[in-house]
Design a protein around this motif. Structure first.
Motif, PDB file in Angstrom:
ATOM      1  N   ASP A 134       8.628   7.054  19.029  1.00  0.00           N
ATOM      2  CA  ASP A 134       8.888   8.249  18.228  1.00  0.00           C
ATOM      3  C   ASP A 134       7.863   8.295  17.103  1.00  0.00           C
ATOM      4  O   ASP A 134       7.945   7.530  16.147  1.00  0.00           O
ATOM      5  N   SER A 135       6.910   9.186  17.235  1.00  0.00           N
ATOM      6  CA  SER A 135       5.831   9.270  16.245  1.00  0.00           C
ATOM      7  C   SER A 135       6.180  10.160  15.057  1.00  0.00           C
ATOM      8  O   SER A 135       5.382  10.273  14.125  1.00  0.00           O
ATOM      9  N   SER A 136       7.372  10.776  15.057  1.00  0.00           N
ATOM     10  CA  SER A 136       7.723  11.727  14.000  1.00  0.00           C
ATOM     11  C   SER A 136       7.876  11.056  12.638  1.00  0.00           C
ATOM     12  O   SER A 136       7.729  11.708  11.602  1.00  0.00           O
ATOM     13  N   LEU A 137       8.197   9.746  12.637  1.00  0.00           N
ATOM     14  CA  LEU A 137       8.405   9.036  11.375  1.00  0.00           C
ATOM     15  C   LEU A 137       7.135   8.378  10.858  1.00  0.00           C
ATOM     16  O   LEU A 137       7.136   7.785   9.781  1.00  0.00           O
ATOM     17  N   LEU A 138       6.038   8.460  11.618  1.00  0.00           N
ATOM     18  CA  LEU A 138       4.797   7.789  11.251  1.00  0.00           C
ATOM     19  C   LEU A 138       3.832   8.777  10.617  1.00  0.00           C
ATOM     20  O   LEU A 138       3.656   9.885  11.100  1.00  0.00           O
ATOM     21  N   THR A 139       3.204   8.354   9.523  1.00  0.00           N
ATOM     22  CA  THR A 139       2.229   9.204   8.845  1.00  0.00           C
ATOM     23  C   THR A 139       0.985   8.401   8.524  1.00  0.00           C
ATOM     24  O   THR A 139       1.017   7.159   8.495  1.00  0.00           O
ATOM     25  N   LEU A 140      -0.103   9.094   8.262  1.00  0.00           N
ATOM     26  CA  LEU A 140      -1.353   8.432   7.891  1.00  0.00           C
ATOM     27  C   LEU A 140      -1.201   7.711   6.561  1.00  0.00           C
ATOM     28  O   LEU A 140      -1.698   6.592   6.388  1.00  0.00           O
ATOM     29  N   ASN A 141      -0.498   8.325   5.618  1.00  0.00           N
ATOM     30  CA  ASN A 141      -0.281   7.707   4.315  1.00  0.00           C
ATOM     31  C   ASN A 141       0.492   6.399   4.456  1.00  0.00           C
ATOM     32  O   ASN A 141       0.191   5.405   3.786  1.00  0.00           O
ATOM     33  N   MET A 142       1.485   6.397   5.352  1.00  0.00           N
ATOM     34  CA  MET A 142       2.250   5.178   5.607  1.00  0.00           C
ATOM     35  C   MET A 142       1.341   4.089   6.163  1.00  0.00           C
ATOM     36  O   MET A 142       1.406   2.925   5.741  1.00  0.00           O
ATOM     37  N   PHE A 143       0.482   4.467   7.113  1.00  0.00           N
ATOM     38  CA  PHE A 143      -0.430   3.502   7.729  1.00  0.00           C
ATOM     39  C   PHE A 143      -1.352   2.880   6.680  1.00  0.00           C
ATOM     40  O   PHE A 143      -1.561   1.662   6.661  1.00  0.00           O
ATOM     41  N   ILE A 144      -1.892   3.709   5.790  1.00  0.00           N
ATOM     42  CA  ILE A 144      -2.808   3.218   4.750  1.00  0.00           C
ATOM     43  C   ILE A 144      -2.092   2.247   3.819  1.00  0.00           C
ATOM     44  O   ILE A 144      -2.633   1.192   3.458  1.00  0.00           O
ATOM     45  N   GLN A 145      -0.865   2.580   3.425  1.00  0.00           N
ATOM     46  CA  GLN A 145      -0.102   1.693   2.545  1.00  0.00           C
ATOM     47  C   GLN A 145       0.199   0.361   3.231  1.00  0.00           C
ATOM     48  O   GLN A 145       0.076  -0.702   2.612  1.00  0.00           O
ATOM     49  N   ILE A 146       0.581   0.421   4.504  1.00  0.00           N
ATOM     50  CA  ILE A 146       0.891  -0.800   5.244  1.00  0.00           C
ATOM     51  C   ILE A 146      -0.339  -1.700   5.339  1.00  0.00           C
ATOM     52  O   ILE A 146      -0.260  -2.916   5.123  1.00  0.00           O
ATOM     53  N   VAL A 147      -1.484  -1.105   5.659  1.00  0.00           N
ATOM     54  CA  VAL A 147      -2.727  -1.880   5.755  1.00  0.00           C
ATOM     55  C   VAL A 147      -3.058  -2.514   4.412  1.00  0.00           C
ATOM     56  O   VAL A 147      -3.449  -3.687   4.341  1.00  0.00           O
ATOM     57  N   GLY A 148      -2.876  -1.761   3.334  1.00  0.00           N
ATOM     58  CA  GLY A 148      -3.174  -2.288   2.005  1.00  0.00           C
ATOM     59  C   GLY A 148      -2.342  -3.510   1.674  1.00  0.00           C
ATOM     60  O   GLY A 148      -2.876  -4.544   1.216  1.00  0.00           O
ATOM     61  N   TYR A 149      -1.032  -3.441   1.892  1.00  0.00           N
ATOM     62  CA  TYR A 149      -0.160  -4.584   1.599  1.00  0.00           C
ATOM     63  C   TYR A 149      -0.386  -5.734   2.573  1.00  0.00           C
ATOM     64  O   TYR A 149      -0.275  -6.911   2.198  1.00  0.00           O
ATOM     65  N   ALA A 150      -0.701  -5.411   3.832  1.00  0.00           N
ATOM     66  CA  ALA A 150      -0.994  -6.464   4.803  1.00  0.00           C
ATOM     67  C   ALA A 150      -2.245  -7.245   4.407  1.00  0.00           C
ATOM     68  O   ALA A 150      -2.283  -8.482   4.513  1.00  0.00           O
ATOM     69  N   ALA A 215       6.738  -8.497   2.696  1.00  0.00           N
ATOM     70  CA  ALA A 215       7.420  -7.998   3.899  1.00  0.00           C
ATOM     71  C   ALA A 215       8.482  -6.977   3.502  1.00  0.00           C
ATOM     72  O   ALA A 215       8.640  -5.939   4.158  1.00  0.00           O
ATOM     73  N   GLY A 216       9.215  -7.263   2.408  1.00  0.00           N
ATOM     74  CA  GLY A 216      10.245  -6.338   1.940  1.00  0.00           C
ATOM     75  C   GLY A 216       9.672  -5.003   1.512  1.00  0.00           C
ATOM     76  O   GLY A 216      10.269  -3.943   1.758  1.00  0.00           O
ATOM     77  N   VAL A 217       8.510  -5.031   0.868  1.00  0.00           N
ATOM     78  CA  VAL A 217       7.853  -3.795   0.436  1.00  0.00           C
ATOM     79  C   VAL A 217       7.371  -2.996   1.646  1.00  0.00           C
ATOM     80  O   VAL A 217       7.544  -1.764   1.708  1.00  0.00           O
ATOM     81  N   ILE A 218       6.764  -3.675   2.627  1.00  0.00           N
ATOM     82  CA  ILE A 218       6.305  -2.988   3.845  1.00  0.00           C
ATOM     83  C   ILE A 218       7.489  -2.380   4.585  1.00  0.00           C
ATOM     84  O   ILE A 218       7.417  -1.253   5.094  1.00  0.00           O
ATOM     85  N   ARG A 219       8.603  -3.102   4.627  1.00  0.00           N
ATOM     86  CA  ARG A 219       9.809  -2.561   5.266  1.00  0.00           C
ATOM     87  C   ARG A 219      10.280  -1.297   4.562  1.00  0.00           C
ATOM     88  O   ARG A 219      10.675  -0.324   5.213  1.00  0.00           O
ATOM     89  N   SER A 220      10.258  -1.319   3.235  1.00  0.00           N
ATOM     90  CA  SER A 220      10.683  -0.145   2.469  1.00  0.00           C
ATOM     91  C   SER A 220       9.816   1.064   2.798  1.00  0.00           C
ATOM     92  O   SER A 220      10.317   2.187   2.933  1.00  0.00           O
ATOM     93  N   ILE A 221       8.522   0.844   2.921  1.00  0.00           N
ATOM     94  CA  ILE A 221       7.593   1.936   3.253  1.00  0.00           C
ATOM     95  C   ILE A 221       7.885   2.492   4.642  1.00  0.00           C
ATOM     96  O   ILE A 221       7.889   3.709   4.859  1.00  0.00           O
ATOM     97  N   MET A 222       8.176   1.606   5.594  1.00  0.00           N
ATOM     98  CA  MET A 222       8.302   2.031   6.987  1.00  0.00           C
ATOM     99  C   MET A 222       9.633   2.717   7.297  1.00  0.00           C
ATOM    100  O   MET A 222       9.700   3.584   8.165  1.00  0.00           O
ATOM    101  N   VAL A 223      10.709   2.337   6.586  1.00  0.00           N
ATOM    102  CA  VAL A 223      12.026   2.901   6.931  1.00  0.00           C
ATOM    103  C   VAL A 223      12.431   4.053   6.020  1.00  0.00           C
ATOM    104  O   VAL A 223      13.528   4.588   6.161  1.00  0.00           O
ATOM    105  N   LYS A 224      11.553   4.442   5.099  1.00  0.00           N
ATOM    106  CA  LYS A 224      11.965   5.440   4.097  1.00  0.00           C
ATOM    107  C   LYS A 224      12.295   6.797   4.703  1.00  0.00           C
ATOM    108  O   LYS A 224      13.044   7.576   4.115  1.00  0.00           O
ATOM    109  N   ASN A 225      11.743   7.122   5.875  1.00  0.00           N
ATOM    110  CA  ASN A 225      12.001   8.425   6.490  1.00  0.00           C
ATOM    111  C   ASN A 225      13.161   8.405   7.477  1.00  0.00           C
ATOM    112  O   ASN A 225      13.477   9.432   8.077  1.00  0.00           O
TER     113      ASN A 225
END
Length: 274
Positions: A134-150, A215-225
């Motif tokens: 399901d790609s509806s919950l994925l955004t470019l901004n989310m991807f950039i934030q995840i990469v940054g924290y990773a 990991a907790g911060v990345i989880r927060s970013i990914m499940v917010k939608n």
């Protein structure tokens, strides 16, 4: 000479095609372990009223990213151990081409580059897996934030293992260390056993580990939608280790980074006086 040394370390890494293949295979196995063994068990614990499949997928992928960020940070230091075991480091020092400090920094930079590439590759693979569902919950901004924290986690992991591998003097010991790290990272990220099910003493230990915080911060970013009833949210998020970036997280990361840099500097001073 430092740049040449970094290039030499990276060239050795790229030359070993079999090792690269198995390193990426390990990333895929990490994803397969979740899909085929962990996913259904976690889904059964989810309360009604939320999009459980979407939520669990996003939550678990965030945890896997943190696992890969840490475990991938250790692998590049194998070359450092090999050079030390074969006394190649002394060749560079005796020839006056490098100091012990510049060599340590060069290994560290090469490790950050290698681990960043591996972690970024896994983020792309994981994002593709989520997109198929399901790609509806994925955004470019989310991807950039995840990469940054990773990548922040990669920097921490490389600094941490730069200190640890100073105490390792053989490939056999390094292999044992890699096995231990591979097993522990899943637990310390709150992925293999969720935070709410850990014993109280383990909870106190885990919350001080930066890998768990990021990991907790990345989880927060990914499940917010994901739609989650307000009544479930606080308890569910605390149990699963989901939280936003805040002052306590930043303070912990700064303290850890300062300690690790100080340890590396101290180790270099001690080595110089030997």
């Amino acid at each position: 000479m430092k740049i040449k040394f970094i290039r030499r370390t990276l060239a050795i890494y790229r030359r070993d095609k079999v090792a690269i293949f198995f390193s990426f295979l390990a990333l895929l196995i990490t994803l397969f372990i979740y899909v085929f063994f962990l996913r259904d068990n976690i889904l059964q614990t989810m309360p009604k009223g939320i999009h459980a499949k979407q939520f669990v997928d996003l939550w678990m992928i965030a945890g896997l990213i943190s696992i890969v960020g840490i475990s991938a940070s250790l692998a590049p230091f194998e070359q450092r151990i090999k050079d030390s075991q074969d006394n190649k480091q002394y060749d560079f020092i005796v020839n006056g081409q490098m100091s012990k400090l510049s060599m340590s920094v060069s290994y560290l930079i090469a490790a950050v580059i290698e681990a960043s590439v591996s972690t970024l590759a896994f983020v792309v693979i994981a994002y593709a897996y989520l997109g198929v569902g399901d790609s509806s919950l994925l955004t470019l901004n989310m991807f950039i934030q995840i990469v940054g924290y990773a990548l922040l986690l990669v920097v921490f992991g490389c600094l941490f293992f730069a200190c640890i591998t100073n105490l390792v003097n053989s490939i056999s010991v390094f292999s044992s260390l890699s096995a231990i790290v591979g097993a522990l990272t899943g637990f310390f990220s709150g992925s293999y056993i969720i935070f709410g099910e850990l014993p109280s003493f383990m909870k106190k230990l885990v919350v001080e580990w930066p890998g768990y915080k990021i990991a907790g911060v990345i989880r927060s970013i990914m499940v917010k939608n994901v739609t989650i009833p307000a009544a479930y949210k606080p308890k569910l998020f605390k149990s699963l280790g989901i939280f936003r970036i805040n002052g306590n997280v930043i303070k912990l990361l700064i303290v850890w980074l300062v300690i690790l840099v100080a340890l590396l500097i101290l180790e270099s001073i001690v080595d110089r006086k030997r």
